[in-house]
Design a protein around this motif. Structure first.
Motif, PDB file in Angstrom:
ATOM      1  N   ASP A 287       0.832  -1.213   0.000  1.00 28.20           N
ATOM      2  CA  ASP A 287       0.000   0.000   0.000  1.00 28.20           C
ATOM      3  C   ASP A 287       0.862   1.257   0.000  1.00 28.20           C
ATOM      4  OD1 ASP A 287      -2.118  -1.683   0.083  1.00 28.20           O
ATOM      5  OD2 ASP A 287      -2.920  -1.013   2.020  1.00 28.20           O
ATOM      6  N   LEU A 288       1.922   1.228   0.796  1.00 28.47           N
ATOM      7  CA  LEU A 288       2.817   2.386   0.860  1.00 28.47           C
ATOM      8  C   LEU A 288       3.399   2.691  -0.526  1.00 28.47           C
ATOM      9  CD1 LEU A 288       4.689   4.426   2.484  1.00 28.47           C
ATOM     10  CD2 LEU A 288       6.281   2.530   2.730  1.00 28.47           C
ATOM     11  N   MET A 289       3.848   1.645  -1.195  1.00 34.45           N
ATOM     12  CA  MET A 289       4.491   1.844  -2.499  1.00 34.45           C
ATOM     13  C   MET A 289       3.470   2.276  -3.555  1.00 34.45           C
ATOM     14  SD  MET A 289       7.531   1.251  -1.725  1.00 34.45           S
ATOM     15  CE  MET A 289       8.331   0.547  -0.284  1.00 34.45           C
ATOM     16  N   THR A 290       2.337   1.564  -3.607  1.00 34.12           N
ATOM     17  CA  THR A 290       1.400   1.832  -4.712  1.00 34.12           C
ATOM     18  C   THR A 290       0.588   3.111  -4.495  1.00 34.12           C
ATOM     19  OG1 THR A 290      -0.212   0.386  -3.680  1.00 34.12           O
ATOM     20  CG2 THR A 290       1.159  -0.599  -5.410  1.00 34.12           C
ATOM     21  N   GLU A 291       0.435   3.535  -3.228  1.00 34.55           N
ATOM     22  CA  GLU A 291      -0.365   4.739  -3.000  1.00 34.55           C
ATOM     23  C   GLU A 291       0.502   5.984  -2.832  1.00 34.55           C
ATOM     24  OE1 GLU A 291      -2.960   3.842   0.300  1.00 34.55           O
ATOM     25  OE2 GLU A 291      -3.716   2.064  -0.728  1.00 34.55           O
ATOM     26  N   ASP A 292       1.544   5.887  -2.017  1.00 34.48           N
ATOM     27  CA  ASP A 292       2.265   7.109  -1.654  1.00 34.48           C
ATOM     28  C   ASP A 292       3.584   7.284  -2.395  1.00 34.48           C
ATOM     29  OD1 ASP A 292       0.634   8.197   0.885  1.00 34.48           O
ATOM     30  OD2 ASP A 292       0.601   6.019   0.764  1.00 34.48           O
ATOM     31  N   VAL A 293       4.378   6.191  -2.490  1.00 34.80           N
ATOM     32  CA  VAL A 293       5.617   6.308  -3.262  1.00 34.80           C
ATOM     33  C   VAL A 293       5.245   6.570  -4.723  1.00 34.80           C
ATOM     34  CG1 VAL A 293       7.698   5.062  -4.003  1.00 34.80           C
ATOM     35  CG2 VAL A 293       6.932   4.923  -1.628  1.00 34.80           C
ATOM     36  N   ALA A 294       4.174   5.957  -5.188  1.00 32.46           N
ATOM     37  CA  ALA A 294       3.728   6.184  -6.567  1.00 32.46           C
ATOM     38  C   ALA A 294       3.414   7.661  -6.803  1.00 32.46           C
ATOM     39  CB  ALA A 294       2.483   5.341  -6.850  1.00 32.46           C
ATOM     40  N   ARG A 295       2.907   8.330  -5.777  1.00 32.93           N
ATOM     41  CA  ARG A 295       2.552   9.745  -5.935  1.00 32.93           C
ATOM     42  C   ARG A 295       3.769  10.662  -5.766  1.00 32.93           C
ATOM     43  NH1 ARG A 295      -0.926  10.045  -1.990  1.00 32.93           N
ATOM     44  NH2 ARG A 295       0.626  10.929  -0.591  1.00 32.93           N
ATOM     45  N   GLU A 296       4.582  10.354  -4.709  1.00 28.55           N
ATOM     46  CA  GLU A 296       5.682  11.259  -4.377  1.00 28.55           C
ATOM     47  C   GLU A 296       6.958  10.983  -5.178  1.00 28.55           C
ATOM     48  OE1 GLU A 296       5.091  13.610  -2.159  1.00 28.55           O
ATOM     49  OE2 GLU A 296       3.261  12.869  -1.208  1.00 28.55           O
ATOM     50  N   MET A 297       7.212   9.718  -5.522  1.00 28.20           N
ATOM     51  CA  MET A 297       8.470   9.369  -6.206  1.00 28.20           C
ATOM     52  C   MET A 297       8.176   8.415  -7.368  1.00 28.20           C
ATOM     53  SD  MET A 297      10.528   8.450  -2.663  1.00 28.20           S
ATOM     54  CE  MET A 297      12.215   8.760  -3.117  1.00 28.20           C
ATOM     55  N   PRO A 298       7.336   8.834  -8.312  1.00 27.08           N
ATOM     56  CA  PRO A 298       6.904   7.888  -9.359  1.00 27.08           C
ATOM     57  C   PRO A 298       8.061   7.319 -10.175  1.00 27.08           C
ATOM     58  CG  PRO A 298       6.231  10.145  -9.871  1.00 27.08           C
ATOM     59  CD  PRO A 298       6.772  10.182  -8.504  1.00 27.08           C
ATOM     60  N   HIS A 299       9.191   8.075 -10.273  1.00 29.70           N
ATOM     61  CA  HIS A 299      10.309   7.630 -11.103  1.00 29.70           C
ATOM     62  C   HIS A 299      11.009   6.384 -10.567  1.00 29.70           C
ATOM     63  CE1 HIS A 299      11.707  10.399  -8.060  1.00 29.70           C
ATOM     64  NE2 HIS A 299      12.952   9.994  -8.235  1.00 29.70           N
ATOM     65  N   ILE A 300      10.806   6.033  -9.288  1.00 30.41           N
ATOM     66  CA  ILE A 300      11.476   4.827  -8.781  1.00 30.41           C
ATOM     67  C   ILE A 300      10.504   3.652  -8.613  1.00 30.41           C
ATOM     68  CG2 ILE A 300      13.352   6.083  -7.607  1.00 30.41           C
ATOM     69  CD1 ILE A 300      11.867   5.416  -4.941  1.00 30.41           C
ATOM     70  N   LEU A 301       9.225   3.921  -8.839  1.00 35.25           N
ATOM     71  CA  LEU A 301       8.219   2.888  -8.533  1.00 35.25           C
ATOM     72  C   LEU A 301       8.443   1.578  -9.296  1.00 35.25           C
ATOM     73  CD1 LEU A 301       5.684   2.361  -6.838  1.00 35.25           C
ATOM     74  CD2 LEU A 301       4.347   3.019  -8.839  1.00 35.25           C
ATOM     75  N   ASP A 302       8.828   1.692 -10.559  1.00 35.19           N
ATOM     76  CA  ASP A 302       8.996   0.468 -11.359  1.00 35.19           C
ATOM     77  C   ASP A 302      10.108  -0.431 -10.831  1.00 35.19           C
ATOM     78  OD1 ASP A 302       6.937   1.121 -12.916  1.00 35.19           O
ATOM     79  OD2 ASP A 302       8.124   1.884 -14.612  1.00 35.19           O
ATOM     80  N   ASP A 303      11.020   0.146 -10.070  1.00 38.76           N
ATOM     81  CA  ASP A 303      12.134  -0.661  -9.553  1.00 38.76           C
ATOM     82  C   ASP A 303      11.821  -1.317  -8.208  1.00 38.76           C
ATOM     83  OD1 ASP A 303      13.843  -0.101 -11.697  1.00 38.76           O
ATOM     84  OD2 ASP A 303      14.242   1.881 -10.858  1.00 38.76           O
ATOM     85  N   VAL A 304      10.671  -0.966  -7.637  1.00 37.58           N
ATOM     86  CA  VAL A 304      10.307  -1.529  -6.330  1.00 37.58           C
ATOM     87  C   VAL A 304       9.773  -2.946  -6.505  1.00 37.58           C
ATOM     88  CG1 VAL A 304       8.725  -1.323  -4.359  1.00 37.58           C
ATOM     89  CG2 VAL A 304       9.750   0.734  -5.340  1.00 37.58           C
ATOM     90  N   SER A 305      10.238  -3.874  -5.676  1.00 38.49           N
ATOM     91  CA  SER A 305       9.642  -5.218  -5.667  1.00 38.49           C
ATOM     92  C   SER A 305       9.450  -5.682  -4.224  1.00 38.49           C
ATOM     93  CB  SER A 305      10.529  -6.219  -6.424  1.00 38.49           C
ATOM     94  OG  SER A 305      11.744  -6.386  -5.722  1.00 38.49           O
ATOM     95  N   ILE A 306       8.385  -6.437  -4.010  1.00 35.39           N
ATOM     96  CA  ILE A 306       8.117  -7.013  -2.681  1.00 35.39           C
ATOM     97  C   ILE A 306       8.003  -8.525  -2.868  1.00 35.39           C
ATOM     98  CG2 ILE A 306       6.541  -7.065  -0.701  1.00 35.39           C
ATOM     99  CD1 ILE A 306       5.587  -4.243  -1.603  1.00 35.39           C
ATOM    100  N   THR A 307       8.783  -9.272  -2.095  1.00 33.64           N
ATOM    101  CA  THR A 307       8.780 -10.736  -2.205  1.00 33.64           C
ATOM    102  C   THR A 307       8.494 -11.327  -0.842  1.00 33.64           C
ATOM    103  OG1 THR A 307      10.467 -10.575  -3.906  1.00 33.64           O
ATOM    104  CG2 THR A 307      10.191 -12.744  -2.903  1.00 33.64           C
ATOM    105  N   LEU A 308       7.627 -12.316  -0.803  1.00 34.19           N
ATOM    106  CA  LEU A 308       7.355 -12.999   0.464  1.00 34.19           C
ATOM    107  C   LEU A 308       7.802 -14.455   0.341  1.00 34.19           C
ATOM    108  CD1 LEU A 308       4.376 -12.394   2.718  1.00 34.19           C
ATOM    109  CD2 LEU A 308       5.253 -14.678   2.453  1.00 34.19           C
ATOM    110  N   VAL A 309       8.640 -14.894   1.286  1.00 31.82           N
ATOM    111  CA  VAL A 309       9.205 -16.244   1.231  1.00 31.82           C
ATOM    112  C   VAL A 309       8.670 -17.062   2.399  1.00 31.82           C
ATOM    113  CG1 VAL A 309      11.381 -17.552   1.223  1.00 31.82           C
ATOM    114  CG2 VAL A 309      11.345 -15.225   0.325  1.00 31.82           C
ATOM    115  N   ASP A 310       8.205 -18.278   2.132  1.00 35.32           N
ATOM    116  CA  ASP A 310       7.785 -19.156   3.233  1.00 35.32           C
ATOM    117  C   ASP A 310       8.113 -20.598   2.877  1.00 35.32           C
ATOM    118  OD1 ASP A 310       5.650 -18.775   5.824  1.00 35.32           O
ATOM    119  OD2 ASP A 310       6.035 -20.811   5.110  1.00 35.32           O
ATOM    120  N   GLY A 311       8.484 -21.346   3.906  1.00 34.67           N
ATOM    121  CA  GLY A 311       8.825 -22.755   3.699  1.00 34.67           C
ATOM    122  C   GLY A 311       7.619 -23.616   3.368  1.00 34.67           C
TER     123      GLY A 311
END
Ligand code: FAD
Ligand code: NAI
Length: 550
Positions: A287-311
């Motif tokens: 939510d932080l990335m897609t709502e606020d970083v997207a608005r304030e720093m759109p030029h870096i948004l495409d480089d953001v990734s979130i990964t969740l790892v579980d066994g």
């Protein structure tokens, strides 16, 4: 029902306390003079905060004074009055402890009541843990989810800001270490000769009955590199550090000399653990990335990734199977990378090693890695367990308790609740380590202590061997499951409903998200935090989050 703890009564006496003061004051002043004026002010302020002389408790104050004084008191202490109150010491200021102190009958724990209450915790606040991931994301502010322990206690007892480092069940005594302000602690770590260095930092607190609610610590399973390279999400300090780090990482990645490859790496956020903590954190980051970083720093948004790892092969394994599948679908649609069936075996600088179910190995790079793989036994609890009879203890999760939450093998002198306690005979019958369980256990013990008079006997009860016998008619603790909630991001949430009917087992989607938000607001610790959390949601909806790294 009187205590047989001799040292406590022998040392008691307000006059003795006053007499000890002049002896220790000049020595501290001389040391203080050696430090810089600012440091001295800070140290003295910290000292005043932790000062034993503010304490009205005969037992603890004199124990501490005896350590602080250089010479014996000028006037002998008057003979101690026989103690009539049962001294109940509560360890911790989390879910279990606060449910206890909020619900005890003030008449029983007041001036004229049969109990004397002392609460010891290194944190002088209660933290509403379910909204900790939201604090990392910045949608609720840190101040909104903590409540002062002093305001929660009112005049039901005393609070000591200290960390218990040892429990001696034989003498019924706690060893505690004082907490200093960060400035003083840092100076002392660097070897500075500040005021506290001439004094023993420990003091003792005797008890008749102990309520142990110190929670648990983050589990790392001894996996190499976790402590060195990962962030955690267990306490407010963890959330504050992580939030600040994320803000910094975003700004660092936006600097002009950073290559596209470096930027991608710096902005890869990896969460290890697909339980509710890991899932909710990944959701808040999304939510932080897609709502606020997207608005304030759109030029870096495409480089953001979130990964969740579980066994394991699915998310939220303690929830209903339908919810597990749904959570996976929501994350896939949100663009959160799922690496399921991948057990982390080692963490290195900027990468984790994982082992797949088929035995093959892989590497996942990261800029930030958060470790959320559940909980392990608190070291204080492990040390206490080692002192109790092995025939009745031995769980790897915590202290085994009887149906009335009394620690097995403690002769009824220690109660344990929350994450530190293990109920039931097997892992399957044990209650889960949740706030809901801890809160109900605290409420149960508050009722037990308020309706009966639990006290220390000089001799063990012949039939049971208990020093603090269970009152006749004391009912066992019964847990009532009220359902489980989790936030999945994008305004969506899930709820495992507590009903048995096949049509009403779960709540999902936008309705689940609104239910989560409403309940997390209304379940707050106090009217103040309820209002503040509500206002935080409104603020975030109107103006977005603050993405600065303060
Ligand atoms: P805690 O609440 O952890 O309190 C322990 C207390 O002991 C703290 O005040 C600590 O300062 C104090 N302490 C520690 N060491 C010492 C010491 N040496 N001496 C004295 N005091 C000490 N559960 C749910 O049911 N629903 C949720 O939505 C949920 N969300 C969560 C989200 C996160 C991020 C986390 C980490 C947990 C969440 N939980 C949730 C689990 C829940 O927080 C715990 O089960 C609950 O806090 C346990 O309560 P407790 O009283 O045993 O311990
Ligand atoms: P958890 O124990 O629920 O989940 C930990 C996850 O980490 C598991 O899925 C496990 O498979 C995974 N894991 C363990 N070792 C691993 C490894 N080496 N590599 C990859 N994956 C690994 O822990 P969590 O989420 O911290 O929750 C702790 C307790 O707090 C639970 O009882 C939970 O119910 C409660 N809680 C409840 C919440 C809610 O109801 N919304 C929110 C947060 C916590």
């Amino acid at each position: 029902m009187q205590s047989a703890v001799a040292p406590r009564t022998q040392l008691a006496g307000a006059q003795g306390r006053r007499a000890a003061l002049p002896a220790s004051v000049p020595r501290r002043s001389a040391r203080a003079a050696a430090a810089t004026p600012t440091a001295r002010k800070l140290c003295l302020a910290a000292r005043a905060h932790a000062s034993p002389f503010r304490d009205n408790s005969p037992a603890t104050a004199t124990t501490m004074d005896s350590r602080l004084a250089d010479s014996p008191p000028a006037t002998p202490a008057p003979p101690a009055e026989p103690r009539t109150k049962s001294r109940v010491v509560v360890l911790g200021s989390g879910w279990g402890a606060v449910a206890f102190i909020k619900n005890v009958d003030p008449r029983m724990f007041g001036e004229d009541g049969p109990y004397e209450l002392v609460l010891v915790s290194p944190r002088n606040y209660m933290l509403y843990t379910p909204l900790l991931p939201s604090a990392v994301g910045g949608v609720v502010s840190e101040n909104s989810i903590v409540e002062s322990i002093r305001s929660l206690m009112h005049d039901k007892g005393r609070y000591y800001e200290a960390r218990a480092t040892g429990i001696d069940p034989a003498s019924r005594t706690l060893t505690c270490v004082k907490q200093f302000c960060e400035v003083c602690a840092a100076r002392m770590d660097n070897g500075a000769d500040v005021v506290h260095t001439d004094v023993d930092h420990t003091f003792t607190v005797p008890y008749d009955v102990l309520l142990c609610s110190v929670g648990a610590v983050s589990a790392t399973f001894g996996i190499p590199g976790v402590y060195e390279h990962c962030w955690f999400l267990k306490s407010m300090e963890d959330a504050q550090k992580l939030r600040k780090h994320i803000g910094k990482a975003l700004e660092q990645a936006a600097l002009p000399d950073v290559t596209p490859e470096q930027r991608k790496k710096m902005l890869s956020f990896v969460v290890v653990g697909g339980g509710p903590t890991g899932v909710e954190l990944a959701a808040e980051l999304h939510d932080l990335m897609t709502e606020d970083v997207a608005r304030e720093m759109p030029h870096i948004l495409d480089d953001v990734s979130i990964t969740l790892v579980d066994g394991l092969d699915s998310l939220l394994n303690s929830f209903h199977a339908e919810i597990q599948t749904y959570a996976g679908e929501v994350f896939n649609r949100s663009g959160i990378n799922l690496r399921l069936g991948c057990k982390v075996t080692a963490v290195h600088v900027g990468k984790i090693e994982v082992q797949r179910k088929d035995g093959s190995a892989d590497v996942v790079p990261f800029g930030t890695c958060v470790w959320a793989t559940g909980i392990a036994m608190h070291p204080l609890v492990a040390a206490l367990q080692a002192q109790l009879p092995a025939e009745v203890q031995g769980s790897r999760r915590g202290l085994l308790v009887d149906p009335n939450l009394r620690v097995m093998g403690s002769q009824g002198t220690i109660f344990c609740l929350g994450d530190a306690a293990v109920t039931g005979a097997t892992t399957k019958t044990a209650l889960p380590p949740t706030a809901q369980v801890a809160r109900q256990q605290g409420e149960y013990l508050a009722a037990l202590f308020s309706h009966h008079r639990l006290g220390l006997q000089e001799q063990p009860e012949p039939a049971t061997g208990d020093l603090v016998p269970l009152p006749a008619g004391a009912k066992p603790f019964q847990y009532l499951h009220l359902g489980s909630l989790a936030y999945l991001g994008n305004q969506k949430g899930v709820m495992d409903l507590p009903f048995k009917t096949p049509f009403l087992k779960t709540l999902r989607g936008y309705l689940g998200g609104q239910t989560w938000r409403t309940l997390e607001t209304f379940m707050q610790i106090s009217p103040r935090t309820r209002w503040m959390v509500f206002m935080d949601w409104v603020r975030a909806a109107m103006f977005g989050r603050n993405v600065s790294d303060i």
